[in-house]
Design a protein around this motif. Structure first.
Motif, mmCIF file in Angstrom:
data_model
loop_
_atom_site.group_PDB
_atom_site.id
_atom_site.type_symbol
_atom_site.label_atom_id
_atom_site.label_comp_id
_atom_site.label_asym_id
_atom_site.label_seq_id
_atom_site.Cartn_x
_atom_site.Cartn_y
_atom_site.Cartn_z
ATOM 1 N N SER A 1 4.102 5.532 2.727
ATOM 2 C CA SER A 1 2.966 6.456 2.555
ATOM 3 C C SER A 1 3.160 7.724 3.373
ATOM 4 C CB SER A 1 1.663 5.784 2.997
ATOM 5 O OG SER A 1 1.354 4.689 2.187
ATOM 6 N N THR B 1 -2.658 6.529 5.664
ATOM 7 C CA THR B 1 -2.699 5.076 5.502
ATOM 8 C C THR B 1 -2.221 4.356 6.764
ATOM 9 O OG1 THR B 1 -2.445 5.182 3.096
ATOM 10 C CG2 THR B 1 -1.773 3.144 4.173
ATOM 11 N N VAL C 1 0.839 -1.202 0.000
ATOM 12 C CA VAL C 1 0.000 0.000 0.000
ATOM 13 C C VAL C 1 0.871 1.247 0.000
ATOM 14 C CG1 VAL C 1 -0.267 -0.081 2.525
ATOM 15 C CG2 VAL C 1 -1.941 1.160 1.142
ATOM 16 N N ASN D 1 -0.030 5.415 -0.048
ATOM 17 C CA ASN D 1 -0.947 6.560 -0.094
ATOM 18 C C ASN D 1 -2.344 6.179 -0.582
ATOM 19 O OD1 ASN D 1 0.987 8.308 0.895
ATOM 20 N ND2 ASN D 1 1.591 9.057 -1.108
ATOM 21 N N ARG D 2 -2.944 5.194 0.102
ATOM 22 C CA ARG D 2 -4.293 4.754 -0.283
ATOM 23 C C ARG D 2 -5.264 4.858 0.892
ATOM 24 N NH1 ARG D 2 -5.061 3.357 -5.609
ATOM 25 N NH2 ARG D 2 -7.081 4.061 -4.884
ATOM 26 N N GLU D 3 -5.182 5.979 1.612
ATOM 27 C CA GLU D 3 -6.117 6.172 2.711
ATOM 28 C C GLU D 3 -7.563 6.140 2.236
ATOM 29 O OE1 GLU D 3 -6.761 10.455 4.142
ATOM 30 O OE2 GLU D 3 -4.772 10.553 3.251
ATOM 31 N N ASP D 4 -7.771 6.376 0.956
ATOM 32 C CA ASP D 4 -9.116 6.412 0.401
ATOM 33 C C ASP D 4 -9.759 5.036 0.280
ATOM 34 O OD1 ASP D 4 -7.190 5.800 -1.602
ATOM 35 O OD2 ASP D 4 -8.586 6.372 -3.189
ATOM 36 N N CYS D 5 -8.954 3.960 0.244
ATOM 37 C CA CYS D 5 -9.549 2.645 -0.018
ATOM 38 C C CYS D 5 -8.951 1.489 0.772
ATOM 39 C CB CYS D 5 -9.490 2.338 -1.510
ATOM 40 S SG CYS D 5 -7.819 2.276 -2.163
ATOM 41 N N ILE D 6 -7.912 1.703 1.549
ATOM 42 C CA ILE D 6 -7.287 0.586 2.256
ATOM 43 C C ILE D 6 -8.253 -0.080 3.230
ATOM 44 C CG2 ILE D 6 -6.224 2.029 4.055
ATOM 45 C CD1 ILE D 6 -4.788 -1.232 2.492
ATOM 46 N N ASP E 1 -4.056 -6.177 -4.056
ATOM 47 C CA ASP E 1 -3.650 -4.775 -4.033
ATOM 48 C C ASP E 1 -4.570 -3.951 -3.137
ATOM 49 O OD1 ASP E 1 -1.436 -5.122 -5.650
ATOM 50 O OD2 ASP E 1 -2.526 -4.691 -7.498
ATOM 51 N N SER E 2 -4.060 -2.828 -2.682
ATOM 52 C CA SER E 2 -4.773 -2.009 -1.701
ATOM 53 C C SER E 2 -6.077 -1.422 -2.238
ATOM 54 C CB SER E 2 -3.867 -0.877 -1.210
ATOM 55 O OG SER E 2 -3.409 -0.098 -2.302
ATOM 56 N N ASP E 3 -6.211 -1.318 -3.539
ATOM 57 C CA ASP E 3 -7.461 -0.797 -4.107
ATOM 58 C C ASP E 3 -8.396 -1.917 -4.573
ATOM 59 O OD1 ASP E 3 -5.840 -1.540 -6.242
ATOM 60 O OD2 ASP E 3 -6.390 0.173 -7.486
#
Length: 115
Positions: free
Chosen positions: A42, A46, A9, A11-16, A91-93
């Motif tokens: 990140s 995240t 991961v 910089n995926r605070e939006d979907c992790i 994957d994180s998304d």
């Protein structure tokens, strides 16, 4: 049979959270898992999000890089730490459907029974 779910991961605070929740959801099917999440340096929230889950769930293993090393380095670190019989890259998304690991487990069991 233990499955090591590997999630790099960055910089995926939006979907992790969706990814982690989908793995947690697999626990209700009785499949043994470990979820190895590698934070690849990140700079967003995240890490804080993952730590909230770490406090609650013992199947999560967290590895953190100080700086971004790339997806392959993150995956390799997770594979090295993995204790499962099989590694599954998530994957994180991405996320699992409700009974994804139960389906995978059944297919592996059926195929090993015919060998």
């Amino acid at each position: 049979m233990i499955y090591s779910i590997i999630t790099p991961v960055y910089n995926r605070e939006d979907c992790i959270f969706r990814c982690i929740e989908s793995v947690i959801n697999q626990l209700k099917f009785g499949v043994q898992i470990e979820h190895i999440i590698v934070n690849d340096g990140s700079s967003d929230r995240t890490s804080q999000i993952v730590h909230k889950y770490l406090e609650k769930y013992s199947h999560i293993n967290y590895i953190s890089f100080n700086k971004n090393k790339g997806t392959n380095a993150a995956r390799n670190a997770a594979i090295k730490a993995a204790k499962g019989d099989f590694c599954i890259l998530l994957d994180s998304d991405d996320y699992f459907v409700d009974n994804a690991l139960q389906i995978i487990d059944n297919v592996i069991f059926l195929n090993s029974a015919t060998l």
